[in-house]
Design a protein around this motif. Sequence first.
Motif, short mmCIF file in Angstrom:
data_model
loop_
_atom_site.label_atom_id
_atom_site.label_comp_id
_atom_site.label_asym_id
_atom_site.label_seq_id
_atom_site.Cartn_x
_atom_site.Cartn_y
_atom_site.Cartn_z
N TYR A 280 6.86 -8.56 -9.83
CA TYR A 280 5.76 -9.27 -10.49
C TYR A 280 5.92 -9.15 -12.00
CZ TYR A 280 3.25 -9.29 -6.01
OH TYR A 280 2.88 -9.49 -4.70
N SER A 281 5.40 -10.11 -12.71
CA SER A 281 5.40 -10.02 -14.17
C SER A 281 4.36 -8.99 -14.60
CB SER A 281 5.09 -11.38 -14.79
OG SER A 281 3.75 -11.77 -14.52
N ASP A 282 4.58 -8.37 -15.74
CA ASP A 282 3.64 -7.39 -16.27
C ASP A 282 2.28 -8.03 -16.54
OD1 ASP A 282 5.54 -5.40 -16.17
OD2 ASP A 282 6.20 -5.70 -18.24
N GLU A 283 2.31 -9.29 -16.97
CA GLU A 283 1.06 -9.99 -17.25
C GLU A 283 0.22 -10.17 -16.00
OE1 GLU A 283 -1.91 -11.99 -19.40
OE2 GLU A 283 -0.20 -10.76 -20.05
N ASP A 284 0.86 -10.56 -14.90
CA ASP A 284 0.13 -10.72 -13.64
C ASP A 284 -0.44 -9.38 -13.16
OD1 ASP A 284 0.33 -13.43 -13.37
OD2 ASP A 284 2.04 -13.40 -12.02
N LEU A 285 0.35 -8.32 -13.28
CA LEU A 285 -0.12 -7.01 -12.84
C LEU A 285 -1.32 -6.54 -13.66
CD1 LEU A 285 3.27 -5.17 -12.23
CD2 LEU A 285 1.68 -6.01 -10.51
N ARG A 286 -1.36 -6.93 -14.94
CA ARG A 286 -2.47 -6.52 -15.80
C ARG A 286 -3.76 -7.28 -15.50
NH1 ARG A 286 1.42 -6.22 -20.01
NH2 ARG A 286 0.89 -8.36 -20.60
N ARG A 287 -3.63 -8.58 -15.25
CA ARG A 287 -4.85 -9.39 -15.19
C ARG A 287 -5.25 -9.82 -13.77
NH1 ARG A 287 -4.36 -14.93 -15.08
NH2 ARG A 287 -2.25 -15.78 -14.98
N MET A 288 -4.49 -9.41 -12.76
CA MET A 288 -4.83 -9.78 -11.39
C MET A 288 -5.07 -8.52 -10.55
SD MET A 288 -2.30 -13.00 -10.58
CE MET A 288 -3.18 -13.34 -9.04
N PRO A 289 -6.32 -8.07 -10.46
CA PRO A 289 -6.62 -6.86 -9.69
C PRO A 289 -6.20 -6.95 -8.22
CG PRO A 289 -8.50 -7.51 -11.03
CD PRO A 289 -7.52 -8.63 -11.09
N ALA A 290 -6.15 -8.17 -7.67
CA ALA A 290 -5.79 -8.33 -6.26
C ALA A 290 -4.39 -7.82 -5.98
CB ALA A 290 -5.91 -9.80 -5.85
N LEU A 291 -3.49 -7.87 -6.98
CA LEU A 291 -2.13 -7.40 -6.78
C LEU A 291 -2.06 -5.88 -6.65
CD1 LEU A 291 -0.15 -9.69 -9.26
CD2 LEU A 291 -0.59 -10.03 -6.83
N GLN A 292 -3.13 -5.19 -7.08
CA GLN A 292 -3.19 -3.74 -6.95
C GLN A 292 -3.81 -3.31 -5.62
OE1 GLN A 292 -1.64 -2.06 -9.20
NE2 GLN A 292 -1.36 -3.79 -10.60
#
Length: 307
Positions: A280-292
């Motif tokens: 995943y891109s760092d940007e997606d990991l930062r702004r998409m809580p669902a990915l966590q």
Amino acid sequence: MHRSGATMAWNVFRFCTGLRGLGSVMILPVLGVVGVTYYSVVLTNFGPALFDGGLDSLTAVVVLILFHCLLAMQLWSYFSVVFTDPGSVPANWRPALDEERGETNPLNGSEFNGLQSNPSNQRIRCCRKCNQLKPPRCHHCSVCGRCVLKMDHHCVWVVNCVGALNYKYFLLFLFYTLLETSLVTLGLLPHFIAFFTDVEIPGTPGTLAITFLAFVLNLAFALSVMGFLIMHMSLVAANTTTIEAYEKKTSPKWRYDLGWKKNFEQVFGTDKRYWFIPAYSDEDLRRMPALQGLEYPSKLDFDSQEF
């Protein structure tokens, strides 16, 4: 009768815990199929064809390039699933609010280290086996013996649970396996047909047997993986999991179904450059809580934003 049904269900889960004994042994059959396929495609058939000249050499070059590219992506995705934790509940995790009301017995928040609960929202999910609170869409795996975030299923072939943090990698593994096995099946089809004709086939009985075996294995995997991939993509489109679908939560009122595009992004991210690689891109990991795997937007959230 009711007690009998409960006993049967319990026995099933006790049997599932025995899958732990398989351990990493299940990786060996996967690598075995890859090895047989590689030997047949590269060393027995298309590798030697590189020196034949003409159209045969050109075909061999194309097949070998595609085969190695797909094989690399397949193995990258596979080992990403194997070695990526599907998602564990953080220590001392506490819910900001009750996400899945009515799924468990009523539990008072004060029973968990003074957790404050909304008087109008008294139902909190708790795992009775782990003795800890459960985030939304989290389920207990009887094979791993722990709770897994957004658990889809436990897969013996990857020796791991498939959950929030490795579900994309699992889907990519299925995708590249389908492409690679389809390529091998089509590439070896003329050789397979030649077995049942009077055409003389070059090679020793051993290499011919391996070619036959590679064709049959790849055809079987291509057909089975295709059905499995179609099923999982339908789950992604509805923003549900295998467990949730089994629990009949895929009704039109399913709270996490935000439309196929947003549902897709919650698994693959928004950055198109990363859609086909297990990352995943760092940007997606930062702004998409669902990915966590801990927070998921719902229809109620989006409806409230419209006002």
